[in-house]
Design a protein around this motif. Structure first.
Motif, short mmCIF file in Angstrom:
data_model
loop_
_atom_site.label_atom_id
_atom_site.label_comp_id
_atom_site.label_asym_id
_atom_site.label_seq_id
_atom_site.Cartn_x
_atom_site.Cartn_y
_atom_site.Cartn_z
N ILE A 40 0.29 -33.38 92.47
CA ILE A 40 -0.77 -32.38 92.56
C ILE A 40 -1.67 -32.47 91.32
O ILE A 40 -2.90 -32.43 91.42
CB ILE A 40 -0.17 -30.97 92.71
N SER A 41 -1.05 -32.59 90.14
CA SER A 41 -1.82 -32.66 88.91
C SER A 41 -2.76 -33.85 88.89
O SER A 41 -3.95 -33.73 88.56
CB SER A 41 -0.85 -32.72 87.71
N ALA A 42 -2.23 -35.03 89.26
CA ALA A 42 -3.04 -36.25 89.25
C ALA A 42 -4.17 -36.17 90.27
O ALA A 42 -5.32 -36.55 89.99
CB ALA A 42 -2.16 -37.46 89.53
N GLU A 43 -3.86 -35.65 91.46
CA GLU A 43 -4.88 -35.58 92.51
C GLU A 43 -5.95 -34.55 92.16
O GLU A 43 -7.14 -34.79 92.38
CB GLU A 43 -4.23 -35.22 93.85
N ALA A 44 -5.54 -33.41 91.62
CA ALA A 44 -6.51 -32.37 91.24
C ALA A 44 -7.47 -32.90 90.17
O ALA A 44 -8.68 -32.66 90.24
CB ALA A 44 -5.79 -31.13 90.75
N ARG A 45 -6.94 -33.62 89.20
CA ARG A 45 -7.77 -34.17 88.13
C ARG A 45 -8.75 -35.22 88.68
O ARG A 45 -9.94 -35.23 88.33
CB ARG A 45 -6.89 -34.78 87.05
N GLU A 46 -8.25 -36.08 89.55
CA GLU A 46 -9.10 -37.14 90.10
C GLU A 46 -10.20 -36.56 91.00
O GLU A 46 -11.35 -36.99 90.94
CB GLU A 46 -8.21 -38.12 90.90
N LEU A 47 -9.86 -35.56 91.82
CA LEU A 47 -10.86 -34.92 92.68
C LEU A 47 -11.92 -34.21 91.84
O LEU A 47 -13.11 -34.27 92.17
CB LEU A 47 -10.18 -33.92 93.62
N ALA A 48 -11.49 -33.53 90.78
CA ALA A 48 -12.45 -32.81 89.93
C ALA A 48 -13.42 -33.78 89.26
O ALA A 48 -14.62 -33.51 89.16
CB ALA A 48 -11.71 -31.99 88.88
N GLU A 49 -12.91 -34.91 88.80
CA GLU A 49 -13.78 -35.90 88.16
C GLU A 49 -14.81 -36.45 89.13
O GLU A 49 -16.00 -36.56 88.80
CB GLU A 49 -12.93 -37.04 87.58
N ARG A 50 -14.36 -36.79 90.35
CA ARG A 50 -15.32 -37.33 91.33
C ARG A 50 -16.27 -36.25 91.82
O ARG A 50 -17.40 -36.55 92.21
CB ARG A 50 -14.57 -37.98 92.50
N ALA A 51 -15.83 -34.99 91.84
CA ALA A 51 -16.71 -33.89 92.23
C ALA A 51 -17.87 -33.77 91.25
O ALA A 51 -19.03 -33.59 91.64
CB ALA A 51 -15.94 -32.58 92.30
N ARG A 52 -17.58 -33.89 89.96
CA ARG A 52 -18.63 -33.78 88.94
C ARG A 52 -19.59 -34.97 88.99
O ARG A 52 -20.73 -34.87 88.56
CB ARG A 52 -18.00 -33.66 87.55
N GLU A 53 -19.11 -36.09 89.52
CA GLU A 53 -19.97 -37.27 89.68
C GLU A 53 -20.65 -37.31 91.04
O GLU A 53 -21.37 -38.26 91.35
CB GLU A 53 -19.13 -38.54 89.50
#
Length: 436
Positions: free
Chosen positions: A328-341
């Motif tokens: 969950i931690s890894a996926e949440a971080r990756e989704l947030a990064e791509r959301a900002r991009e």
């Protein structure tokens, strides 16, 4: 006749977009699956693939053009054997409907008044396939490639409902069909109505030149429209609970100390896991209101609110109940990064069954959140802070976190929402139960 390439609807709520970049030029040959353009929506930038084979005859919309409506032609595709001469026929203007004779304005007004009186309610829109293929025309809208494959397979095009723009039959439809088979596709979702203008224009209260007027971008316009719709259509009510975090913080510290990789668990990762497990324990909260039915979802698809420069987005962790804290931690971080991009795909932020908005990192103790349709609930998570609590007649200090749940009263009653928060609180206050 040239086939129009239309501005695609890249999500159920998309009404317009920006044609950011062309990957083809006039005269280029394209095949099904080739990337031909990049489209910017209010939430993301996505590549658009060709659905037909042919040659780009004309680009109708220039790079960088904003506010291009969905289903507006953006290019013309020449099929096999077609030349540039065919573009003249496609570009011929459509004759406007004849206007009523000037001598009869009163009669026309009277007829219009009778029509309004006789039809107070608008008729429901025809399905896209019917609107695109009117019976009187007797024409089947299909791409040249789809027609050729249908002829080779012996498939009757009249028995297929197309999945392309405006119900047009494309290659994939024919390949999925069998001779004599009728294929069905779901009706398109209706677009949300536009947000009404404010009843009072604030410009009337301020002297011109005393403020800067900043035009809304597409993301802020969409947020305004959807949140206005949510507050107008969804009867919200709110439930608040305080959760003790001391045990969670201790376990989090131990797990992070023993972690050998880059994954560092946050409090929000525990909150996501607790919410997912609580939804499985109280499945009647994991629903969407659908007018004459409730949709009870099989998985806890949890949206996590991510702040962007000019708005916010809720990328979704799918089936969160099946994932451990590290995943969950890894996926949440990756989704947030791509959301900002602005690199998320529509299926990564559309839908979901539940949402979490956490403002604890900003020092916010308590707030309420607006439900994100088509979901029926969202929790607003405040900061964890030391507070005095009374236990067995004694005042002690504990780390507490306030959580407020917004519920759609059409789908969730007070007792049901309380049962969910009871389950959520139990998971948060005893984290080992999340690890089983």
């Amino acid at each position: 006749m040239p086939t129009p390439i239309l501005m695609p609807a890249l999500s159920p709520t998309m009404e317009e977009g920006t044609l950011a970049k062309w990957h083809v030029k006039e005269g280029d040959e394209v095949h099904s699956g080739d990337v031909i353009a990049e489209i910017e929506t209010d939430k993301a930038t996505m590549e658009v693939e060709a659905v037909d084979e042919g040659r780009i005859g004309k680009l109708l919309v220039a790079e960088g053009t904003e506010n291009v409506p969905v289903n507006q032609p953006i290019a013309l595709l020449l099929g096999e054997g077609e030349t540039a001469e065919a573009l003249k026929e496609a570009a011929a203007p459509v004759a406007p409907p004849p206007s009523p004779p000037p001598s009869a304005p009163k009669e026309a007004a009277a007829v219009e008044s009778k029509i309004r009186t006789a039809s107070p309610a608008p008729r429901p829109a025809e399905p896209a396939a019917q609107a695109a293929r009117p019976a009187e025309a007797g024409r089947i809208f299909a791409s040249p490639l789809a027609r050729r494959i249908a002829k080779e397979k012996g498939v009757d095009l009249a028995a297929i409902e197309g999945s392309g723009p405006r119900g047009r039959i494309v290659k994939a439809d024919v390949e999925a069909a069998k001779p004599g088979m009728v294929t069905r596709r779901p009706a398109p979702l209706a677009a949300a109505p536009g947000a009404p203008a404010p009843a009072i224009d604030p410009r009337a209260f301020y002297e011109k030149g005393s403020y800067d007027e900043i035009a809304l971008d597409s993301m802020r316009r969409t947020i305004a429209r959807r949140l206005t719709q949510a507050m107008q259509e969804i009867p919200h009510f709110y439930l608040t609970v305080d959760c003790q975090l001391d045990e969670l913080l201790r376990i989090r510290k131990d797990l992070n100390a023993k972690s050998e990789g880059d994954v560092k668990l946050s409090v929000n990762d525990f909150v996501i896991r607790a919410a997912a497990l609580a939804l499985m324990k109280v499945p009647d909260v994991n629903v969407s209101f659908a007018g004459n039915a409730l949709l009870r979802h099989h998985h806890a698809d949890i949206g996590i609110a991510v702040a962007l420069e000019h708005g916010l987005i809720t990328p979704i962790i799918r089936a969160a109940e099946t994932k451990g804290l590290a995943e969950i931690s890894a996926e949440a971080r990756e989704l947030a990064e791509r959301a900002r991009e602005k690199k998320l795909k529509p299926d990564e932020f559309e839908g979901g069954s539940f949402s979490i908005s956490n403002l604890g990192m900003f020092g916010i103790k308590h707030f309420t959140a607006v439900i994100n349709p088509p979901q029926a609930a969202i929790i607003a998570v405040g900061r964890g802070e030391e507070r005095p609590v009374v236990r067995n007649g004694k005042v002690e200090v504990a780390t507490m976190m306030t959580v407020t749940m917004s519920c759609d009263h059409r789908a969730i009653d007070g007792a049901l929402g309380a049962r969910f928060l009871e389950a959520f609180k139990a998971f948060v206050e005893y984290p080992p139960s999340m690890l089983l």
